[in-house]
Scaffold this active site. Structure first.
Site, PDB file in Angstrom:
ATOM      1  N   ASN A  87       0.855  -1.179   0.000  1.00  0.00           N
ATOM      2  CA  ASN A  87       0.000   0.000   0.000  1.00  0.00           C
ATOM      3  C   ASN A  87       0.895   1.234   0.000  1.00  0.00           C
ATOM      4  O   ASN A  87       1.813   1.332   0.815  1.00  0.00           O
ATOM      5  CB  ASN A  87      -0.891   0.012   1.246  1.00  0.00           C
ATOM      6  N   GLY A  93      -3.993   3.348   0.903  1.00  0.00           N
ATOM      7  CA  GLY A  93      -4.339   2.764   2.199  1.00  0.00           C
ATOM      8  C   GLY A  93      -3.161   2.559   3.121  1.00  0.00           C
ATOM      9  O   GLY A  93      -3.234   1.779   4.068  1.00  0.00           O
ATOM     10  N   HIS A 100       6.510  -1.522   3.731  1.00  0.00           N
ATOM     11  CA  HIS A 100       6.254  -2.911   4.143  1.00  0.00           C
ATOM     12  C   HIS A 100       5.464  -3.620   3.053  1.00  0.00           C
ATOM     13  O   HIS A 100       4.659  -3.016   2.357  1.00  0.00           O
ATOM     14  CB  HIS A 100       5.521  -2.970   5.481  1.00  0.00           C
TER      15      HIS A 100
HETATM   16  P1  AMP Z   1      -0.727  -0.442   5.858  1.00  0.00           P
HETATM   17  O1  AMP Z   1      -2.170  -0.097   5.871  1.00  0.00           O
HETATM   18  O2  AMP Z   1      -0.286  -1.050   4.570  1.00  0.00           O
HETATM   19  O3  AMP Z   1       0.162   0.719   6.301  1.00  0.00           O
HETATM   20  O4  AMP Z   1      -0.573  -1.615   6.901  1.00  0.00           O
HETATM   21  C1  AMP Z   1      -0.006  -1.495   8.170  1.00  0.00           C
HETATM   22  C2  AMP Z   1      -0.094  -2.872   8.778  1.00  0.00           C
HETATM   23  O5  AMP Z   1       0.727  -2.922   9.913  1.00  0.00           O
HETATM   24  C3  AMP Z   1      -1.520  -3.250   9.218  1.00  0.00           C
HETATM   25  O6  AMP Z   1      -1.885  -4.473   8.577  1.00  0.00           O
HETATM   26  C4  AMP Z   1      -1.389  -3.398  10.719  1.00  0.00           C
HETATM   27  O7  AMP Z   1      -2.220  -4.417  11.247  1.00  0.00           O
HETATM   28  C5  AMP Z   1       0.085  -3.712  10.878  1.00  0.00           C
HETATM   29  N1  AMP Z   1       0.646  -3.347  12.170  1.00  0.00           N
HETATM   30  C6  AMP Z   1       0.567  -2.157  12.792  1.00  0.00           C
HETATM   31  N2  AMP Z   1       1.209  -2.189  13.968  1.00  0.00           N
HETATM   32  C7  AMP Z   1       1.715  -3.438  14.094  1.00  0.00           C
HETATM   33  C8  AMP Z   1       2.478  -4.101  15.086  1.00  0.00           C
HETATM   34  N3  AMP Z   1       2.862  -3.490  16.209  1.00  0.00           N
HETATM   35  N4  AMP Z   1       2.821  -5.394  14.881  1.00  0.00           N
HETATM   36  C9  AMP Z   1       2.440  -6.028  13.765  1.00  0.00           C
HETATM   37  N5  AMP Z   1       1.737  -5.458  12.769  1.00  0.00           N
HETATM   38  C10 AMP Z   1       1.363  -4.180  12.941  1.00  0.00           C
END
Ligand code: AMP
Ligand code: ZN
Length: 114
Positions: A87, A93, A100
């Site tokens: 994303n 999003g 990541h």
């Molecule tokens: P995005 O919307 O692509 O920025 O996704 C961010 C992702 O990071 C989401 O799927 C969250 O559930 C995940 N996320 C946020 N904080 C953590 C955390 N502390 N440990 C693992 N995953 C996380």
């Protein structure tokens, strides 16, 4: 990057369930899984978005793809199949501004984008 949540995970300041790690890349379980398998793969170096990948960091992208392959094997979804999602920025999003890659699988994924 002091306040970046994923940099904190890299530094061990926030706990995570590590799936795979090498010198450049860390893969850990997503805290809010959207599929039976949902792993987040990140470069250990802070890069904010896909649009900020440049120069030597293009090589890091190769390391990330290699790590995604390892994660898929570890999770047993390499043969059955999975989805790799990035994303980027607001309309993409993106909520965490440390690049990541989502690795999603473990069920038949539908095609909807929203
Ligand atoms: P995005 O919307 O692509 O920025 O996704 C961010 C992702 O990071 C989401 O799927 C969250 O559930 C995940 N996320 C946020 N904080 C953590 C955390 N502390 N440990 C693992 N995953 C996380
Ligand atoms: Zn970061």
């Amino acid at each position: 990057m002091e306040d970046c949540i994923f940099c904190k995970i890299v530094r061990g300041e926030i706990p995570s369930t590590v799936v795979y790690e090498n010198d450049d890349v860390l893969a850990f379980e997503d805290i809010n899984p959207m599929a039976p398998v949902h792993v987040v793969v990140i470069p250990k170096k802070h890069i904010a978005t896909l649009m900020d990948v440049k120069g030597d960091e293009m090589g890091t992208m190769g390391s990330i793809v290699s790590a995604v392959q390892e994660v898929a094997k570890i999770k047993g979804i390499d043969e059955k199949g999975f989805r790799m999602v990035v994303n980027c920025n607001e309309e993409g999003g993106q909520l965490v501004f440390h690049l990541h890659i989502h690795v999603l699988g473990g069920k038949r994924l539908r095609d909807e984008l929203d």
